[in-house]
Design a protein around this motif. Structure first.
Motif, mmCIF file in Angstrom:
data_model
loop_
_atom_site.group_PDB
_atom_site.id
_atom_site.type_symbol
_atom_site.label_atom_id
_atom_site.label_comp_id
_atom_site.label_asym_id
_atom_site.label_seq_id
_atom_site.Cartn_x
_atom_site.Cartn_y
_atom_site.Cartn_z
ATOM 1 N N GLY A 315 0.652 -1.075 -0.004
ATOM 2 C CA GLY A 315 -0.023 0.200 -0.127
ATOM 3 C C GLY A 315 0.793 1.359 0.107
ATOM 4 N N ARG A 316 2.082 1.335 -0.459
ATOM 5 C CA ARG A 316 3.042 2.289 -0.279
ATOM 6 C C ARG A 316 3.265 2.981 -1.913
ATOM 7 N N LEU A 317 2.557 2.219 -2.869
ATOM 8 C CA LEU A 317 2.886 2.832 -4.152
ATOM 9 C C LEU A 317 2.041 4.065 -4.359
ATOM 10 N N CYS A 318 2.470 5.201 -4.622
ATOM 11 C CA CYS A 318 2.145 6.627 -4.475
ATOM 12 C C CYS A 318 1.325 6.913 -6.096
ATOM 13 N N VAL A 319 1.864 6.278 -7.017
ATOM 14 C CA VAL A 319 1.552 6.622 -8.324
ATOM 15 C C VAL A 319 1.235 5.445 -9.158
ATOM 16 N N PRO A 320 0.549 5.638 -10.353
ATOM 17 C CA PRO A 320 0.459 4.454 -11.323
ATOM 18 C C PRO A 320 1.878 3.914 -11.831
ATOM 19 N N ALA A 321 1.982 2.807 -12.055
ATOM 20 C CA ALA A 321 3.295 2.406 -12.681
ATOM 21 C C ALA A 321 2.790 1.290 -13.837
ATOM 22 N N MET A 322 3.694 1.473 -14.739
ATOM 23 C CA MET A 322 3.473 0.624 -16.046
ATOM 24 C C MET A 322 4.601 -0.437 -16.262
ATOM 25 N N ASN A 323 4.285 -1.668 -16.185
ATOM 26 C CA ASN A 323 5.172 -2.744 -16.158
ATOM 27 C C ASN A 323 5.619 -3.056 -17.602
ATOM 28 N N VAL A 324 6.750 -2.884 -18.226
ATOM 29 C CA VAL A 324 7.180 -2.913 -19.436
ATOM 30 C C VAL A 324 7.833 -3.986 -19.496
ATOM 31 N N ASN A 325 8.579 -4.697 -18.440
ATOM 32 C CA ASN A 325 9.288 -5.806 -18.496
ATOM 33 C C ASN A 325 8.457 -7.020 -18.908
ATOM 34 N N ASP A 326 7.208 -6.891 -18.483
ATOM 35 C CA ASP A 326 6.096 -8.269 -18.924
ATOM 36 C C ASP A 326 5.347 -7.843 -20.070
ATOM 37 N N SER A 327 5.546 -6.959 -20.767
ATOM 38 C CA SER A 327 4.798 -6.611 -21.834
ATOM 39 C C SER A 327 5.507 -7.826 -23.032
ATOM 40 N N VAL A 328 4.540 -8.260 -23.893
ATOM 41 C CA VAL A 328 5.038 -9.041 -24.767
ATOM 42 C C VAL A 328 6.437 -8.493 -25.882
ATOM 43 N N THR A 329 6.346 -7.238 -26.065
ATOM 44 C CA THR A 329 7.444 -6.819 -26.829
ATOM 45 C C THR A 329 8.687 -6.772 -26.083
#
Length: 575
Positions: A315-329
């Motif tokens: 519950g400490r994540l203050c902002v949205p985050a995008m996980n690029v590592n697990d994207s297919v590309t």
């Protein structure tokens, strides 16, 4: 004995020389020195000619009958020995005549030094780890041509070399160049202030300058102390992007650079592009109030993604985050194909090792491990795999690899390569049992996979062999070969394919655009995967490079599958 005499006569006939001494082929500017004499070793001095003529006159049947006797009373034996030693040199003299006729301004340098000097004027020496005076960039006051000093790099004077590197990378990164043209006019990142902590290479520079072309302001630090290309950092700074990084930073320098990158009141970021989570961690630790202005985080490494999920779970994540590592590309291209090509390059450059018949233990059979195993197997290595995941272990088994515990083969393998993203995968108990000369390296993001702390214990001795190559020596004399001090091998010791990185970099750019322009409420304070439609768009931008033509589904086919004929063609959970 008769055959030996005949051979001696033939040798003396070959040594028959003219009285004329050939003129020097290269004029030296200064007085004769030891170095100059070394340069002229390809020619025969008059003394040497006289010595050889004396030897020739002594090569008669009478003298040959006494060839076993020592001729020491007047030094003649020494002359004959010296003459025979010079035989091979004389044979090579004619072959070197053409080369020596070329004018070379050698000055006070020998031939070898002249060649070395020529290389110091080349790009490769500019990219070397050592600086001209050995001082830290932190101690230097440098300015760009526009007078800016808001940066800290190795040498701003090398910007021209870095610009050429970036131009080469641009040719292999078509999607980013298309993105600049298509979105450059709209400036979708206008007002964005992106702070980044990634590898600073020519490929990353293309991404950074694409973000700038799309309207963003950028400041950058390095996520790895060994992967920065100093010339590229100089080119970025000269073009207007503040960079705080150089190749060969210490641990203290690493955190100092991140602090300088973000610890200024005059410039505060609203977007983060991270690789490994160090930048995000530093802001949480030192400047938590900065998250009030930050719209999102884009993370591309497995280590950084783990940290984000941990923050989210707590519950400490203050902002949205995008996980690029697990994207297919990222998974199917960068992790697989990039590592497949660069693992061999890194090992060859550092150790000159031959892979055929070598026994290699690869720890982890994710996409990185799959790429490494495929490359090593193709060159004839015997590959073992260690895994904790039964699905990946089954894949490795069906691909023809023996799945074992590291402890079962650590005594016999020639190389150990870690590819897990975890910590202490190779512990001291494994290192102690490795055979002499075993090569140990890491292809995961962080240097935590190998227990380096135990290797710095007092009883072990470190010996630097060459750049990024160390011998760690045990008291009994056993040694292992440690590469890049356990950090990412390919980016620390070699280069990576620009085309594959174009796919990841374009994904990162689109993720930043998405998070920055997303209406309030679309993304909560959680970790998200990139939409499949965006993955497919990134892939489509790279197809023209292969002259690839997609087949379009008919309306009936699309209806049968229950999808749009224009995509996305895979569900969100597909990886």
């Amino acid at each position: 004995m008769a055959e030996e005499k005949e051979q001696m006569r033939a040798s003396c006939e070959y040594l028959t020389l003219t009285d004329e001494y050939p003129p020097p082929h290269t004029e030296l500017d200064g007085p004769a020195t030891e170095e100059n004499s070394k340069y002229q070793e390809v020619k025969c001095s008059p003394n040497v000619l006289q010595m050889l003529k004396a030897a020739e006159s002594r090569c008669t049947p009478q003298s040959q009958d006494k060839e076993g006797e020592e001729m020491t009373e007047d030094g003649k034996g020494e002359l004959v020995t010296e003459a025979l030693k010079t035989d091979m040199q004389l044979q090579l003299t004619d072959q070197k005549q053409e080369f020596n006729k070329r004018p070379i301004k050698a000055g006070h340098r020998s031939l070898s030094q002249s060649i070395s000097q020529s290389s110091t004027d080349s790009y490769s020496s500019v990219c070397s780890d050592s600086s001209e005076d050995g001082s830290s960039p932190r101690d230097k006051l440098q300015k760009t041509s526009k007078g800016s000093s808001d940066f800290c790099i190795k040498n701003i004077k090398h910007a021209d070399f870095g610009r050429r590197e970036i131009q080469i990378a641009e040719q292999e990164m078509p999607a980013l160049m298309v993105l600049r043209k298509r979105a450059g006019g709209e400036k979708p990142l206008a007002g964005a202030k992106v702070v980044g902590c990634t590898h600073i290479t020519a490929q990353t520079a293309v991404l950074i300058e694409t973000l700038s072309a799309l309207g963003a302001q950028c400041r950058w630090a390095a996520c790895n102390i060994f992967s920065t290309q100093n010339t590229v950092a100089a080119a970025l700074v000269e073009a207007g992007t503040p960079v705080f990084a150089w190749r060969g930073e210490s641990e203290e320098d690493f955190w100092w650079c991140i602090e300088r990158c973000i610890g200024t009141d005059s410039w505060q970021p609203n977007m983060i592009l991270d690789d490994g989570g160090d930048l995000t961690h530093w802001i949480y630790k030192k400047y938590p109030s900065r998250f009030k202005k930050i719209k999102g985080i884009v993370e591309e490494s497995v280590t950084g993604v783990y940290r984000l999920y941990q923050l989210s779970k707590a519950g400490r994540l203050c902002v949205p985050a995008m996980n690029v590592n697990d994207s297919v590309t990222k998974q199917k291209f960068d992790n697989l194909y990039c590592c497949k090509e660069s693992i061999l390059d890194g090992l060859k450059r550092t150790t000159d090792v031959m892979f055929g018949g070598k026994q290699v233990a690869v720890c982890g059979y994710g996409e990185v491990g799959k790429g490494c195993c495929a490359a090593l197997k193709a060159l004839g290595a015997i590959v073992y795999v260690t895994e904790v995941d039964p699905i990946c272990a089954l894949q490795a088994s069906m691909d023809g690899f023996r799945v074992i515990k590291l402890s079962e083969v650590v005594r016999q393998v020639d190389m150990v390569i870690t590819c897990t993203g975890n910590k202490n995968v190779v512990g001291r108990e494994h290192l102690d049992r490795m055979k002499n000369g075993c090569i140990v390296c890491n292809m995961g993001h962080s240097n935590t996979e190998i227990d380096l702390a135990s290797l710095r214990a007092g009883e072990l001795r470190w010996e630097r062999v060459r750049s990024q190559v160390d011998h760690v020596i045990w008291p009994d004399g056993k040694r292992i070969v440690l590469l890049a001090e356990g950090r990412l091998l390919n980016l620390s010791c070699s280069t990576v394919p620009s085309f594959v990185l174009s796919i990841t970099a374009t994904t990162q750019a689109l993720a930043l655009i998405e998070l920055y322009n997303a209406p309030e409420g679309r993304y909560k304070q959680d970790v998200y995967l990139l939409p499949k439609k965006m993955d497919e768009y990134v892939a489509s931008l790279h197809l023209p490079a292969f002259d690839a033509h997609l087949t379009e589904m008919t309306d009936g086919q699309a209806k049968y599958l229950g999808i749009s004929k224009h995509g996305p063609f895979k569900p969100t959970y597909y990886r």
